[in-house]
Design a protein around this motif. Sequence first.
Motif, PDB file in Angstrom:
ATOM      1  N   LEU A   1       0.821  -1.213   0.000  1.00 47.06           N
ATOM      2  CA  LEU A   1       0.000   0.000   0.000  1.00 47.06           C
ATOM      3  C   LEU A   1       0.856   1.264   0.000  1.00 47.06           C
ATOM      4  CD1 LEU A   1      -2.942  -0.897   2.396  1.00 47.06           C
ATOM      5  CD2 LEU A   1      -3.064  -0.392  -0.038  1.00 47.06           C
ATOM      6  N   SER A   2       1.944   1.243   0.736  1.00 50.39           N
ATOM      7  CA  SER A   2       2.783   2.438   0.754  1.00 50.39           C
ATOM      8  C   SER A   2       3.410   2.680  -0.617  1.00 50.39           C
ATOM      9  CB  SER A   2       3.845   2.350   1.841  1.00 50.39           C
ATOM     10  OG  SER A   2       4.648   1.224   1.669  1.00 50.39           O
ATOM     11  N   LYS A   3       3.748   1.620  -1.334  1.00 51.69           N
ATOM     12  CA  LYS A   3       4.281   1.777  -2.692  1.00 51.69           C
ATOM     13  C   LYS A   3       3.193   2.270  -3.646  1.00 51.69           C
ATOM     14  CE  LYS A   3       8.077  -1.498  -2.462  1.00 51.69           C
ATOM     15  NZ  LYS A   3       8.620  -2.785  -2.918  1.00 51.69           N
ATOM     16  N   GLN A   4       2.000   1.694  -3.553  1.00 53.46           N
ATOM     17  CA  GLN A   4       0.899   2.094  -4.433  1.00 53.46           C
ATOM     18  C   GLN A   4       0.496   3.549  -4.212  1.00 53.46           C
ATOM     19  OE1 GLN A   4      -2.293  -0.590  -3.626  1.00 53.46           O
ATOM     20  NE2 GLN A   4      -1.394  -2.288  -4.782  1.00 53.46           N
ATOM     21  N   LEU A   5       0.458   3.970  -2.970  1.00 56.01           N
ATOM     22  CA  LEU A   5      -0.017   5.311  -2.645  1.00 56.01           C
ATOM     23  C   LEU A   5       1.096   6.368  -2.662  1.00 56.01           C
ATOM     24  CD1 LEU A   5      -2.392   4.326   0.285  1.00 56.01           C
ATOM     25  CD2 LEU A   5      -3.033   4.894  -2.054  1.00 56.01           C
ATOM     26  N   GLY A   6       2.327   5.938  -2.818  1.00 52.24           N
ATOM     27  CA  GLY A   6       3.433   6.882  -2.879  1.00 52.24           C
ATOM     28  C   GLY A   6       3.871   7.397  -1.518  1.00 52.24           C
ATOM     29  N   ILE A   7       3.651   6.596  -0.491  1.00 51.16           N
ATOM     30  CA  ILE A   7       4.103   6.951   0.855  1.00 51.16           C
ATOM     31  C   ILE A   7       5.558   6.525   0.953  1.00 51.16           C
ATOM     32  CG2 ILE A   7       3.735   6.596   3.315  1.00 51.16           C
ATOM     33  CD1 ILE A   7       0.821   5.867   2.607  1.00 51.16           C
ATOM     34  N   ARG A   8       6.390   7.394   1.468  1.00 52.52           N
ATOM     35  CA  ARG A   8       7.832   7.156   1.467  1.00 52.52           C
ATOM     36  C   ARG A   8       8.235   5.901   2.232  1.00 52.52           C
ATOM     37  NH1 ARG A   8      12.476  11.414   1.491  1.00 52.52           N
ATOM     38  NH2 ARG A   8      10.998  12.284   0.064  1.00 52.52           N
ATOM     39  N   SER A   9       7.550   5.609   3.351  1.00 53.49           N
ATOM     40  CA  SER A   9       7.960   4.483   4.178  1.00 53.49           C
ATOM     41  C   SER A   9       6.737   3.730   4.688  1.00 53.49           C
ATOM     42  CB  SER A   9       8.784   4.993   5.360  1.00 53.49           C
ATOM     43  OG  SER A   9       8.985   3.977   6.298  1.00 53.49           O
TER      44      SER A   9
END
Length: 105
Positions: free
Chosen positions: A33-41
Amino acid sequence: MAKKGQKFQTYGEEFKTEAVQAYLGGKGSYVTLSKQLGIRSKTQLENWVKKYKAGEAYDTRKGSLSPLKGRPRTTFASVEEERDYLKAQVDYLKKRYPNLVQEGS
């Protein structure tokens, strides 16, 4: 540690809630989810989920970020009063740290 001139990514309350709901809805792991949403970590998403489950606000710093926080500034009635105050500070520091005082000055 933050580097000089570094820009920090900020996320809105709505975005955070959507990300948490996606995780709790089983749409993916923290990493995916962090990769999909563009969350750094992934850790950031983990923290949001913890805060959501605890019923806390996502950003607890908002109310405390005030440039007026801290020790109140000392005001002086005259220049002489300020001079005496500063001399007293210097004298205190000279007594406290005698090794900083240079001979012959």
